[in-house]
Design a protein around this motif. Structure first.
Motif, mmCIF file in Angstrom:
data_model
loop_
_atom_site.group_PDB
_atom_site.id
_atom_site.type_symbol
_atom_site.label_atom_id
_atom_site.label_comp_id
_atom_site.label_asym_id
_atom_site.label_seq_id
_atom_site.Cartn_x
_atom_site.Cartn_y
_atom_site.Cartn_z
ATOM 1 N N GLY A 244 -21.992 34.471 65.060
ATOM 2 C CA GLY A 244 -22.244 33.166 64.465
ATOM 3 C C GLY A 244 -23.721 32.812 64.452
ATOM 4 O O GLY A 244 -24.233 32.236 63.470
ATOM 5 N N MET A 245 -24.448 33.144 65.509
ATOM 6 C CA MET A 245 -25.889 32.880 65.561
ATOM 7 C C MET A 245 -26.615 33.614 64.439
ATOM 8 O O MET A 245 -27.461 33.031 63.732
ATOM 9 C CB MET A 245 -26.441 33.318 66.927
ATOM 10 C CG MET A 245 -25.999 32.445 68.094
ATOM 11 S SD MET A 245 -26.309 33.213 69.704
ATOM 12 C CE MET A 245 -28.074 33.507 69.625
ATOM 13 N N MET A 246 -26.278 34.890 64.277
ATOM 14 C CA MET A 246 -26.963 35.678 63.250
ATOM 15 C C MET A 246 -26.615 35.177 61.848
ATOM 16 O O MET A 246 -27.487 35.086 60.966
ATOM 17 C CB MET A 246 -26.601 37.155 63.401
ATOM 18 C CG MET A 246 -27.360 38.067 62.447
ATOM 19 S SD MET A 246 -29.167 37.912 62.579
ATOM 20 C CE MET A 246 -29.477 38.797 64.113
ATOM 21 N N ARG A 247 -25.333 34.825 61.610
ATOM 22 C CA ARG A 247 -24.948 34.304 60.296
ATOM 23 C C ARG A 247 -25.671 32.999 59.991
ATOM 24 O O ARG A 247 -26.110 32.764 58.850
ATOM 25 C CB ARG A 247 -23.433 34.111 60.232
ATOM 26 C CG ARG A 247 -22.657 35.412 60.058
ATOM 27 C CD ARG A 247 -21.206 35.138 59.694
ATOM 28 N NE ARG A 247 -20.478 34.505 60.786
ATOM 29 C CZ ARG A 247 -19.779 35.182 61.705
ATOM 30 N NH1 ARG A 247 -19.703 36.498 61.648
ATOM 31 N NH2 ARG A 247 -19.138 34.534 62.642
ATOM 32 N N GLN A 248 -25.798 32.147 61.003
ATOM 33 C CA GLN A 248 -26.469 30.869 60.780
ATOM 34 C C GLN A 248 -27.949 31.049 60.484
ATOM 35 O O GLN A 248 -28.520 30.362 59.626
ATOM 36 C CB GLN A 248 -26.287 29.968 62.005
ATOM 37 C CG GLN A 248 -26.818 28.556 61.824
ATOM 38 C CD GLN A 248 -26.121 27.814 60.681
ATOM 39 O OE1 GLN A 248 -24.946 28.048 60.406
ATOM 40 N NE2 GLN A 248 -26.848 26.935 60.012
ATOM 41 N N MET A 249 -28.591 32.006 61.144
ATOM 42 C CA MET A 249 -30.001 32.261 60.864
ATOM 43 C C MET A 249 -30.187 32.794 59.442
ATOM 44 O O MET A 249 -31.167 32.463 58.771
ATOM 45 C CB MET A 249 -30.569 33.249 61.897
ATOM 46 C CG MET A 249 -30.815 32.605 63.266
ATOM 47 S SD MET A 249 -31.720 33.652 64.422
ATOM 48 C CE MET A 249 -30.458 34.830 64.856
ATOM 49 N N LYS A 250 -29.232 33.613 58.990
ATOM 50 C CA LYS A 250 -29.322 34.121 57.621
ATOM 51 C C LYS A 250 -29.159 32.979 56.620
ATOM 52 O O LYS A 250 -29.885 32.905 55.617
ATOM 53 C CB LYS A 250 -28.252 35.184 57.378
ATOM 54 C CG LYS A 250 -28.340 35.835 55.998
ATOM 55 C CD LYS A 250 -27.305 36.899 55.818
ATOM 56 C CE LYS A 250 -27.487 37.612 54.465
ATOM 57 N NZ LYS A 250 -27.434 36.704 53.326
ATOM 58 N N ARG A 251 -28.216 32.051 56.897
ATOM 59 C CA ARG A 251 -28.029 30.905 55.995
ATOM 60 C C ARG A 251 -29.314 30.074 55.930
ATOM 61 O O ARG A 251 -29.725 29.603 54.871
ATOM 62 C CB ARG A 251 -26.866 30.040 56.476
ATOM 63 C CG ARG A 251 -25.504 30.691 56.365
ATOM 64 C CD ARG A 251 -24.397 29.680 56.647
ATOM 65 N NE ARG A 251 -23.100 30.318 56.789
ATOM 66 C CZ ARG A 251 -22.517 30.569 57.960
ATOM 67 N NH1 ARG A 251 -23.098 30.183 59.081
ATOM 68 N NH2 ARG A 251 -21.341 31.165 58.009
ATOM 69 N N TRP A 252 -29.925 29.868 57.086
ATOM 70 C CA TRP A 252 -31.164 29.079 57.129
ATOM 71 C C TRP A 252 -32.267 29.748 56.326
ATOM 72 O O TRP A 252 -32.998 29.101 55.578
ATOM 73 C CB TRP A 252 -31.604 28.914 58.601
ATOM 74 C CG TRP A 252 -32.927 28.228 58.752
ATOM 75 C CD1 TRP A 252 -33.183 26.899 58.709
ATOM 76 C CD2 TRP A 252 -34.185 28.889 58.948
ATOM 77 N NE1 TRP A 252 -34.521 26.650 58.885
ATOM 78 C CE2 TRP A 252 -35.160 27.881 59.021
ATOM 79 C CE3 TRP A 252 -34.568 30.216 59.069
ATOM 80 C CZ2 TRP A 252 -36.506 28.171 59.225
ATOM 81 C CZ3 TRP A 252 -35.925 30.492 59.269
ATOM 82 C CH2 TRP A 252 -36.875 29.483 59.334
ATOM 83 N N LYS A 253 -32.342 31.089 56.449
ATOM 84 C CA LYS A 253 -33.372 31.832 55.701
ATOM 85 C C LYS A 253 -33.116 31.744 54.186
ATOM 86 O O LYS A 253 -34.048 31.570 53.401
ATOM 87 C CB LYS A 253 -33.381 33.287 56.139
ATOM 88 C CG LYS A 253 -34.413 34.163 55.395
ATOM 89 C CD LYS A 253 -34.360 35.574 55.897
ATOM 90 C CE LYS A 253 -35.376 36.447 55.158
ATOM 91 N NZ LYS A 253 -35.154 36.478 53.713
ATOM 92 N N ASP A 254 -31.847 31.872 53.792
ATOM 93 C CA ASP A 254 -31.519 31.831 52.367
ATOM 94 C C ASP A 254 -31.806 30.470 51.737
ATOM 95 O O ASP A 254 -32.080 30.372 50.543
ATOM 96 C CB ASP A 254 -30.047 32.195 52.156
ATOM 97 C CG ASP A 254 -29.752 33.645 52.484
ATOM 98 O OD1 ASP A 254 -30.698 34.441 52.549
ATOM 99 O OD2 ASP A 254 -28.555 33.980 52.693
ATOM 100 N N ARG A 255 -31.737 29.386 52.558
ATOM 101 C CA ARG A 255 -32.030 28.047 52.024
ATOM 102 C C ARG A 255 -33.521 27.800 51.879
ATOM 103 O O ARG A 255 -33.942 26.939 51.118
ATOM 104 C CB ARG A 255 -31.420 26.984 52.952
ATOM 105 C CG ARG A 255 -29.914 26.868 52.886
ATOM 106 C CD ARG A 255 -29.443 25.540 53.466
ATOM 107 N NE ARG A 255 -29.889 25.368 54.849
ATOM 108 C CZ ARG A 255 -29.150 25.693 55.913
ATOM 109 N NH1 ARG A 255 -27.937 26.224 55.735
ATOM 110 N NH2 ARG A 255 -29.612 25.511 57.132
ATOM 111 N N SER A 256 -34.300 28.507 52.639
ATOM 112 C CA SER A 256 -35.750 28.235 52.627
ATOM 113 C C SER A 256 -36.436 28.877 51.415
ATOM 114 O O SER A 256 -35.879 29.706 50.713
ATOM 115 C CB SER A 256 -36.366 28.752 53.910
ATOM 116 O OG SER A 256 -36.203 30.144 54.016
#
Length: 256
Positions: A244-256
């Motif tokens: 979950g941590m890694m998926r959330q970091m990827k989502r954050w990166k994709d939004r930026s």
């Protein structure tokens, strides 16, 4: 006088040593000793010439749920009478008195006590009064001495503490005490394949992020991470959190 027949303890089935409190001074310490004994499945207490008489209301109050030990405790006028039916007697003392006797740790003493009891013998363990401990006349009645490895500059133990140490060793010698357990908190250990997939997930995402640099060191860096995952005692819940941590970091990166 002899102590009343004791029922089998809920912790240690079968006969147990008699813990003999010699001239105890404070009722609170007698009650504390009773609690310590009952904590570890010992239910045979004998009291020799308590300073404040017997029965003792303060002992009863302190014993709390272990009051039955006091109700069934033997009351004696002398140490000789208290250990008359014992086949082997230990004396707990921190002082060496120039008396030639085996000196044992609580662990070794209770191991020896277990062997004697297993053969049908009766064992007594003497504990001295709070102020000065056992006298030489008490110690000479014993077959061996128990000495706790305490600070030599402060060797005095509270009566209930001394009882607890020996009671713990008795239970440890007679019960299967697991040295370490992990409470799983509604989860299970992660399987090897689950840990491998977690490693795959992190390796893939870190590779995309350019973490494995320079290229000629990438293989060794990945091996270090794989070794890290395999060393960690991960539960299924832990694995889910890391994913979950890694998926959330990827989502954050994709939004930026």
């Amino acid at each position: 006088m002899t102590d009343a027949p004791a029922a089998q303890s809920p912790v240690t089935a079968g006969p147990t040593p008699a813990f003999v409190l010699v001239r105890p001074q404070m009722g609170e310490n007698i009650g504390g000793a009773a609690r310590a004994m009952w904590n570890f499945g010992l239910d045979r207490m004998r009291v020799v010439a308590p300073r404040d008489g017997w029965p003792n209301e303060k002992a009863v109050a302190m014993a709390s749920g272990a009051g039955r030990l006091l109700d069934e405790a033997g009351h004696f006028d002398s140490v000789r009478e208290a250990v008359a039916d014992c086949d082997y007697v230990f004396a707990t003392t921190a002082r060496m008195r120039g008396i030639t006797k085996p000196v044992m740790s609580p662990e070794r003493a209770m191991e020896h006590a277990r062997a004697i009891v297993a053969q049908g013998g009766k064992v007594g363990v003497l504990f001295g009064p709070e102020r000065a401990g056992l006298e030489n006349d008490d110690v000479v009645l014993a077959n061996a001495i128990i000495t706790v490895p305490v600070n030599p500059d402060f060797p005095s133990l509270n009566l209930a503490q001394a009882v607890l140490l020996n009671a713990y060793e008795w239970q440890r010698q007679t019960a299967d005490v697991v040295p370490e357990v992990v409470e799983m908190a509604k989860t299970d250990w992660a399987s090897n394949i689950e840990v491998q997939k977690l490693g795959d997930h992190y390796e893939e995402m870190l590779d995309q992020a350019g973490f494995f640099f320079p290229e000629h060191k990438a293989a060794s860096m990945k091996a270090v991470l794989r070794n890290l995952w395999s060393r960690m005692p991960l539960t299924q819940s832990d694995v889910a959190v890391f994913h979950g941590m890694m998926r959330q970091m990827k989502r954050w990166k994709d939004r930026s």
